[in-house]
Scaffold this motif. Structure first.
Motif, PDB file in Angstrom:
ATOM      1  N   LEU A   1       0.810  -1.217   0.000  1.00  0.00           N
ATOM      2  CA  LEU A   1       0.000   0.000   0.000  1.00  0.00           C
ATOM      3  C   LEU A   1       0.846   1.271   0.000  1.00  0.00           C
ATOM      4  O   LEU A   1       0.337   2.356  -0.285  1.00  0.00           O
ATOM      5  CB  LEU A   1      -0.943   0.000   1.211  1.00  0.00           C
ATOM      6  N   LYS A   2       2.127   1.133   0.321  1.00  0.00           N
ATOM      7  CA  LYS A   2       3.012   2.298   0.249  1.00  0.00           C
ATOM      8  C   LYS A   2       3.057   2.860  -1.167  1.00  0.00           C
ATOM      9  O   LYS A   2       3.218   4.065  -1.374  1.00  0.00           O
ATOM     10  CB  LYS A   2       4.420   1.919   0.709  1.00  0.00           C
ATOM     11  N   ASP A   3       2.910   1.978  -2.149  1.00  0.00           N
ATOM     12  CA  ASP A   3       2.900   2.415  -3.546  1.00  0.00           C
ATOM     13  C   ASP A   3       1.663   3.252  -3.864  1.00  0.00           C
ATOM     14  O   ASP A   3       1.641   3.995  -4.846  1.00  0.00           O
ATOM     15  CB  ASP A   3       2.945   1.204  -4.484  1.00  0.00           C
ATOM     16  N   PHE A   4       0.628   3.125  -3.030  1.00  0.00           N
ATOM     17  CA  PHE A   4      -0.607   3.881  -3.225  1.00  0.00           C
ATOM     18  C   PHE A   4      -0.684   5.090  -2.290  1.00  0.00           C
ATOM     19  O   PHE A   4      -1.708   5.775  -2.228  1.00  0.00           O
ATOM     20  CB  PHE A   4      -1.821   2.976  -2.980  1.00  0.00           C
ATOM     21  N   GLY A   5       0.376   5.325  -1.545  1.00  0.00           N
ATOM     22  CA  GLY A   5       0.412   6.484  -0.659  1.00  0.00           C
ATOM     23  C   GLY A   5      -0.392   6.342   0.608  1.00  0.00           C
ATOM     24  O   GLY A   5      -0.813   7.347   1.206  1.00  0.00           O
ATOM     25  N   THR A   6      -0.607   5.107   1.060  1.00  0.00           N
ATOM     26  CA  THR A   6      -1.359   4.913   2.296  1.00  0.00           C
ATOM     27  C   THR A   6      -0.796   3.705   3.034  1.00  0.00           C
ATOM     28  O   THR A   6       0.245   3.151   2.661  1.00  0.00           O
ATOM     29  CB  THR A   6      -2.860   4.721   2.009  1.00  0.00           C
ATOM     30  N   GLU A   7      -1.471   3.270   4.083  1.00  0.00           N
ATOM     31  CA  GLU A   7      -1.052   2.095   4.845  1.00  0.00           C
ATOM     32  C   GLU A   7      -2.283   1.349   5.324  1.00  0.00           C
ATOM     33  O   GLU A   7      -3.383   1.910   5.404  1.00  0.00           O
ATOM     34  CB  GLU A   7      -0.161   2.501   6.017  1.00  0.00           C
ATOM     35  N   LEU A   8      -2.094   0.073   5.637  1.00  0.00           N
ATOM     36  CA  LEU A   8      -3.218  -0.801   5.960  1.00  0.00           C
ATOM     37  C   LEU A   8      -4.041  -0.286   7.141  1.00  0.00           C
ATOM     38  O   LEU A   8      -5.266  -0.381   7.133  1.00  0.00           O
ATOM     39  CB  LEU A   8      -2.708  -2.217   6.242  1.00  0.00           C
ATOM     40  N   SER A   9      -3.390   0.245   8.150  1.00  0.00           N
ATOM     41  CA  SER A   9      -4.105   0.697   9.346  1.00  0.00           C
ATOM     42  C   SER A   9      -5.121   1.789   9.032  1.00  0.00           C
ATOM     43  O   SER A   9      -6.114   1.947   9.738  1.00  0.00           O
ATOM     44  CB  SER A   9      -3.114   1.200  10.395  1.00  0.00           C
ATOM     45  N   LYS A  10      -4.881   2.549   7.957  1.00  0.00           N
ATOM     46  CA  LYS A  10      -5.771   3.660   7.620  1.00  0.00           C
ATOM     47  C   LYS A  10      -6.962   3.235   6.771  1.00  0.00           C
ATOM     48  O   LYS A  10      -7.946   3.973   6.689  1.00  0.00           O
ATOM     49  CB  LYS A  10      -4.990   4.756   6.885  1.00  0.00           C
ATOM     50  N   VAL A  11      -6.872   2.081   6.144  1.00  0.00           N
ATOM     51  CA  VAL A  11      -7.949   1.685   5.234  1.00  0.00           C
ATOM     52  C   VAL A  11      -8.673   0.403   5.631  1.00  0.00           C
ATOM     53  O   VAL A  11      -9.756   0.122   5.111  1.00  0.00           O
ATOM     54  CB  VAL A  11      -7.400   1.523   3.787  1.00  0.00           C
ATOM     55  N   LYS A  12      -8.109  -0.378   6.540  1.00  0.00           N
ATOM     56  CA  LYS A  12      -8.715  -1.680   6.847  1.00  0.00           C
ATOM     57  C   LYS A  12     -10.122  -1.543   7.422  1.00  0.00           C
ATOM     58  O   LYS A  12     -10.998  -2.382   7.152  1.00  0.00           O
ATOM     59  CB  LYS A  12      -7.835  -2.483   7.802  1.00  0.00           C
ATOM     60  N   GLY A  13     -10.363  -0.489   8.204  1.00  0.00           N
ATOM     61  CA  GLY A  13     -11.692  -0.291   8.772  1.00  0.00           C
ATOM     62  C   GLY A  13     -12.729  -0.020   7.698  1.00  0.00           C
ATOM     63  O   GLY A  13     -13.818  -0.613   7.692  1.00  0.00           O
ATOM     64  N   ILE A  14     -12.402   0.876   6.766  1.00  0.00           N
ATOM     65  CA  ILE A  14     -13.315   1.201   5.674  1.00  0.00           C
ATOM     66  C   ILE A  14     -13.499   0.002   4.748  1.00  0.00           C
ATOM     67  O   ILE A  14     -14.619  -0.310   4.327  1.00  0.00           O
ATOM     68  CB  ILE A  14     -12.785   2.410   4.873  1.00  0.00           C
ATOM     69  N   TRP A  15     -12.400  -0.688   4.417  1.00  0.00           N
ATOM     70  CA  TRP A  15     -12.497  -1.865   3.552  1.00  0.00           C
ATOM     71  C   TRP A  15     -13.415  -2.924   4.165  1.00  0.00           C
ATOM     72  O   TRP A  15     -14.242  -3.518   3.473  1.00  0.00           O
ATOM     73  CB  TRP A  15     -11.106  -2.457   3.318  1.00  0.00           C
ATOM     74  N   SER A  16     -13.259  -3.164   5.450  1.00  0.00           N
ATOM     75  CA  SER A  16     -14.073  -4.177   6.129  1.00  0.00           C
ATOM     76  C   SER A  16     -15.547  -3.826   6.048  1.00  0.00           C
ATOM     77  O   SER A  16     -16.403  -4.694   5.796  1.00  0.00           O
ATOM     78  CB  SER A  16     -13.646  -4.299   7.601  1.00  0.00           C
ATOM     79  N   LEU A  17     -15.851  -2.558   6.250  1.00  0.00           N
ATOM     80  CA  LEU A  17     -17.239  -2.103   6.222  1.00  0.00           C
ATOM     81  C   LEU A  17     -17.822  -2.203   4.812  1.00  0.00           C
ATOM     82  O   LEU A  17     -18.969  -2.637   4.627  1.00  0.00           O
ATOM     83  CB  LEU A  17     -17.308  -0.663   6.725  1.00  0.00           C
ATOM     84  N   ILE A  18     -17.037  -1.828   3.808  1.00  0.00           N
ATOM     85  CA  ILE A  18     -17.501  -1.901   2.416  1.00  0.00           C
ATOM     86  C   ILE A  18     -17.846  -3.335   2.036  1.00  0.00           C
ATOM     87  O   ILE A  18     -18.927  -3.625   1.502  1.00  0.00           O
ATOM     88  CB  ILE A  18     -16.427  -1.338   1.463  1.00  0.00           C
ATOM     89  N   ILE A  19     -16.924  -4.259   2.319  1.00  0.00           N
ATOM     90  CA  ILE A  19     -17.147  -5.663   1.959  1.00  0.00           C
ATOM     91  C   ILE A  19     -18.353  -6.232   2.701  1.00  0.00           C
ATOM     92  O   ILE A  19     -19.183  -6.952   2.125  1.00  0.00           O
ATOM     93  CB  ILE A  19     -15.882  -6.500   2.253  1.00  0.00           C
ATOM     94  N   SER A  20     -18.501  -5.899   3.972  1.00  0.00           N
ATOM     95  CA  SER A  20     -19.619  -6.398   4.777  1.00  0.00           C
ATOM     96  C   SER A  20     -20.961  -5.925   4.203  1.00  0.00           C
ATOM     97  O   SER A  20     -21.921  -6.705   4.113  1.00  0.00           O
ATOM     98  CB  SER A  20     -19.476  -5.924   6.226  1.00  0.00           C
ATOM     99  N   LEU A  21     -21.033  -4.669   3.827  1.00  0.00           N
ATOM    100  CA  LEU A  21     -22.275  -4.137   3.262  1.00  0.00           C
ATOM    101  C   LEU A  21     -22.583  -4.754   1.899  1.00  0.00           C
ATOM    102  O   LEU A  21     -23.742  -5.035   1.587  1.00  0.00           O
ATOM    103  CB  LEU A  21     -22.187  -2.607   3.149  1.00  0.00           C
TER     104      LEU A  21
END
Length: 459
Positions: free
Chosen positions: A264-284
């Motif tokens: 994710l460094k190649d995308f300018g972010t890190e897992l800790s910043k997106v895992k919460g949103i990703w989890s919610l998106i997939i769940s919905l």
């Protein structure tokens, strides 16, 4: 000093004109540029302020949270059109009976909002059932808005860990947390709200009964009847909500923390910043697919339901984006340095400072998500640094922010309050005292309790 006056005037006009019914989409950019115009050295840079500050942050917020708004709205619409929302509310109401009408309405709203159904869908789904229960129990109709607000706008929106409501998602990228952050604080604060609100509404009902006041005559009341035979099975209706809560927990707490997110460094972010949103998106997404398949025969036009949900999400996300753009314009002004010093100077404790700033801005904007977004965009990094220095878990920052956004946000100019009263066919004069007690006063008490518990190290 002129710049500070400009910011204060801008905030005051935002609150007043929003209450008068002018859209935030219009107000936010105009009043942001008004504040910039009043700031020294900024009057010649208004267009740059609009395109490079307001719109840049508008777009950034949409990029981060649009999927949650979109999927939440689609999920809510499908739960409504399939009859699943009414099935859950009806089953709870029948189980508890008219003797516990207040608890039945609050619990029905709570189950739906905790599962990710939008506040407005819940109000429409539960109101017909609430009128039936309150009429049979001879409880004044004016208490219905307070009951729906308690179940929808309070503990399941801001407190209980795991709630997929947007207010619980906003702090995730700022603090690297997930939806289940600080569960002890969330449960404690939520119980204060739930028990306190039900106690208040029960007291008000008993007081009305002692005075001889019943449900009342409401000749203009029109509610559609509920054909129980057409509703889906209770457990089938509840399954999508369980999917959202369980899958969100598994992804956020088990799966994502165990994978290598270095790419994710190649995308300018890190897992800790997106895992919460990703989890919610997939769940919905999974819950939406399940709802579509399980209710294929009941959804008369699934395509229409999905489209209406998607279109309905646009106003909510653009309103909040506008408020975020406004907040970042204010943040960019020299006068904000003075305001920031004042806010941070209220207390050296980042939790107290955060609680105050989020609450005040939520009150000014009349929006829990908008106020919290503005506060965290302006001060989130400072709060995180202060918390790290003080040894405070970022999860606590997350939960205090969500609890704080659910206080002054429900002042009379709040859009959800106005909509709720419209659905119920009641006025501020008739019902706001109980809405205010359940969604402003008691949540502020819950916030204080959470702050005390956080101070002794409970998370």
């Amino acid at each position: 000093m002129v710049g500070v006056i400009g910011v204060i005037l801008s905030l005051g006009l935002l609150m007043y004109l929003a209450y008068r019914g002018i859209s935030v989409l219009i107000l936010a950019p105009i009043l942001a540029l008004f504040a910039a115009f009043m700031s020294e050295g900024m009057s010649a840079h208004l267009m740059a302020t609009y395109t490079e500050v307001f719109m840049k942050n508008f777009a950034g917020y949409a990029k981060a949270y649009f999927p949650v708004f979109l999927l939440g709205a689609v999920f809510g619409k499908l739960m409504d059109d399939s009859g699943a929302a009414k099935s859950i509310a009806n089953a709870i109401a029948n189980k508890l009976g008219k003797d516990k009408a207040i608890i039945a309405v609050v619990l029905s709203c709570a189950v739906l909002t905790y599962g990710g159904v939008s506040l407005f869908v819940v109000a429409f789904a539960v109101f017909p059932i609430a009128t039936q229960l309150y009429r049979e129990a001879n409880i004044p109709k004016r208490l219905i808005p307070g009951s729906i607000a308690l179940g929808s706008f309070t503990f399941t929106m801001t407190a209980f860990p795991g709630t997929p409501q947007i207010q619980n998602a906003i702090p995730m990228p700022y603090f690297g947390t997930d939806a289940y952050a600080a569960p002890i604080l969330g449960i404690a604060g939520g119980m204060v709200m739930a028990i306190g609100g039900i106690t208040w509404l029960t007291y008000r009902a008993k007081k009305a009964a002692a005075a001889g006041e019943g449900y009342g005559e409401h000749l203009e009341e029109v509610t559609s009847g509920i054909d129980v035979k057409e509703l889906p099975n209770f457990w089938l209706s509840l399954t999508p909500i369980i999917i959202v809560l369980v899958l969100n927990y598994i992804l956020g707490r088990v799966y994502y923390p165990g994978i290598d997110g270095s790419y994710l460094k190649d995308f300018g972010t890190e897992l800790s910043k997106v895992k919460g949103i990703w989890s919610l998106i997939i769940s919905l997404v999974v819950a939406i697919i399940f709802t579509l398949v399980a209710n294929k025969k009941r959804l008369k036009d699934a395509k229409k339901s999905v489209n209406q949900g998607a279109i309905g999400s646009l106003l909510a996300i653009t309103n909040t984006c506008s408020e975020v753009g406004y907040g970042n314009v204010i943040k960019s002004l020299a006068a904000f340095g003075i305001i920031q010093s004042f806010i941070l100077g209220v207390s050296s404790n980042p939790l107290i400072s955060e609680a105050i700033s989020v609450n005040v801005l939520a009150g000014v904007t009349g929006s829990a998500s908008g106020g919290m977004s503005i506060a965290l965009a302006a001060l989130g990094q400072q709060y995180l640094e202060m918390a790290n220095q003080a040894g405070i878990n970022p999860q606590v920052l997350h939960r205090i922010a969500t609890l704080a956004c659910g206080g002054f946000d429900s002042l009379p100019h709040n859009g959800a309050v106005i909509t709720l009263l419209g659905i119920c066919g009641l006025t501020h004069k008739e019902s706001y005292a109980d809405i205010g007690m359940c969604s402003v006063v008691i949540p502020l008490c819950a916030l204080i309790v959470a702050l005390i518990l956080a101070s002794v190290g409970l998370v």
